[in-house]
Design an enzyme around this catalytic site. Structure first.
Site, PDB file in Angstrom:
ATOM      1  N   ASP A   1      77.389  63.986 -12.690  1.00  0.00           N
ATOM      2  CA  ASP A   1      76.067  64.665 -13.465  1.00  0.00           C
ATOM      3  C   ASP A   1      76.710  65.327 -14.631  1.00  0.00           C
ATOM      4  OD1 ASP A   1      76.995  66.692 -12.081  1.00  0.00           O
ATOM      5  OD2 ASP A   1      75.130  66.845 -11.047  1.00  0.00           O
TER       6      ASP A   1
ATOM      7  N   ASN B   1      68.400  73.069  -2.608  1.00  0.00           N
ATOM      8  CA  ASN B   1      67.324  72.279  -2.402  1.00  0.00           C
ATOM      9  C   ASN B   1      67.630  70.864  -1.866  1.00  0.00           C
ATOM     10  OD1 ASN B   1      68.327  71.151  -4.795  1.00  0.00           O
ATOM     11  ND2 ASN B   1      66.266  70.942  -5.863  1.00  0.00           N
TER      12      ASN B   1
ATOM     13  N   HIS C   1      69.703  68.766  -3.133  1.00  0.00           N
ATOM     14  CA  HIS C   1      69.701  67.818  -4.448  1.00  0.00           C
ATOM     15  C   HIS C   1      71.371  67.339  -4.225  1.00  0.00           C
ATOM     16  CE1 HIS C   1      71.058  70.394  -8.031  1.00  0.00           C
ATOM     17  NE2 HIS C   1      71.816  70.482  -6.964  1.00  0.00           N
TER      18      HIS C   1
ATOM     19  N   GLU D   1      67.243  65.028  -7.587  1.00  0.00           N
ATOM     20  CA  GLU D   1      66.299  66.290  -7.053  1.00  0.00           C
ATOM     21  C   GLU D   1      65.190  65.677  -6.097  1.00  0.00           C
ATOM     22  OE1 GLU D   1      67.010  69.062  -7.968  1.00  0.00           O
ATOM     23  OE2 GLU D   1      67.308  69.232 -10.226  1.00  0.00           O
TER      24      GLU D   1
HETATM   25  P1  PGA Z   1      77.660  74.414  -5.889  1.00  0.00           P
HETATM   26  O1  PGA Z   1      76.380  73.612  -6.473  1.00  0.00           O
HETATM   27  O2  PGA Z   1      78.730  73.452  -5.359  1.00  0.00           O
HETATM   28  O3  PGA Z   1      77.843  75.246  -7.081  1.00  0.00           O
HETATM   29  O4  PGA Z   1      76.950  75.314  -4.762  1.00  0.00           O
HETATM   30  C1  PGA Z   1      76.147  72.310  -5.374  1.00  0.00           C
HETATM   31  C2  PGA Z   1      75.315  71.514  -6.389  1.00  0.00           C
HETATM   32  O5  PGA Z   1      74.155  72.109  -6.547  1.00  0.00           O
HETATM   33  O6  PGA Z   1      75.156  70.299  -5.886  1.00  0.00           O
END
Ligand code: PGA
Length: 240
Positions: A67, A135, A137, A142
């Protein structure tokens, strides 16, 4: 979905690196996707270390981006491509054609989606390493996401726009992301969802306890017919 729990992020990362190295040793032109974000950073470090020791040769492998933030490219510290580039692609000395990544600054996002969709359609994904958002995601899929979509541009959830400040040197007015879709993610031959740290304990427990629902995107992983596992450290598994 199997769940594996290890003492700390370092051991979790070593185990995941073992998997990726085996996949690439068995299939040198494997297509690998490693999420940006903080969680996979120690996996990247381990892969670089072991490539330098010649335990694995990535010169024929392909790396697909999961992404990117719309509006950002590698010139912004904290963008997904910058994280991958600095921590993995550049240290591995990958060639440009080995990297298939969304350009969050593309003028024509439809073309950008078509380019990535076409690559995945032709080559598939041999392995995908995912992180999980606060959350639930996955990438920028999302809450409310359609589980059967290809790559898409999506509005960012409120939780994401709050959490995102940790990646950047200054507050950025980001509102959208571009991401692989669950159709592509679930078709990967092997999926690993990685979570470490106490702050992920709650979302990890919810993901494990909840049947697949688009309100909690990470639960989609349970719908994959391929090899799927959760790799956790003891902190992230604290509530299980
Ligand atoms: P992080 O992000 O590895 O920085 O916790 C995970 C995500 O938001 O997919």
């Amino acid at each position: 979905m199997n769940t594996f729990i290890f003492k700390n992020p370092e051991i979790v990362s070593n185990k995941i690196a073992d998997k990726i190295i085996k996949i690439v040793n068995d299939k040198p032109n494997a297509v690998i996707c490693i999420a940006g974000g903080d969680t996979p950073l120690p996996v990247m470090k381990e892969l670089v270390k072991r490539a330098k020791r010649k335990e694995v040769d990535f010169t024929k492998a392909y790396f697909v981006g999961l992404d990117e933030w719309i509006g950002l490219d590698k010139n912004t510290r904290g963008s997904c491509i910058q994280t991958l580039e600095d921590n993995l692609y550049a240290p591995l000395e990958l060639k440009e054609n080995q990297i298939i990544f969304f350009n969050g600054k593309a003028n024509n996002l439809k073309k950008e989606l078509d380019r990535i969709n076409k690559f995945i359609q032709q080559c598939g994904l041999d392995f995908i390493l995912l992180g999980i958002g606060m959350n639930g995601h996955i990438g920028f899929n999302e809450p409310g996401v359609n589980f059967s979509s290809d790559a898409q541009v999506v509005p960012l959830d409120n939780v994401t726009t709050t959490v995102m400040n940790k990646y950047f040197d200054e507050k950025l007015p980001l509102t959208e992301g571009i991401t692989l879709g669950f159709k592509q993610i679930l078709n990967a031959k092997e999926l690993v969802l990685m979570a470490t740290g106490l702050k992920k304990a709650d979302i990890v427990k919810k993901t494990i306890d909840t049947p697949p629902t688009n309100e909690l995107p990470a639960t989609a992983i349970k719908l994959s017919k391929n090899k799927t596992s959760f790799f956790l450290d003891e902190d992230a598994a604290n509530l299980l």
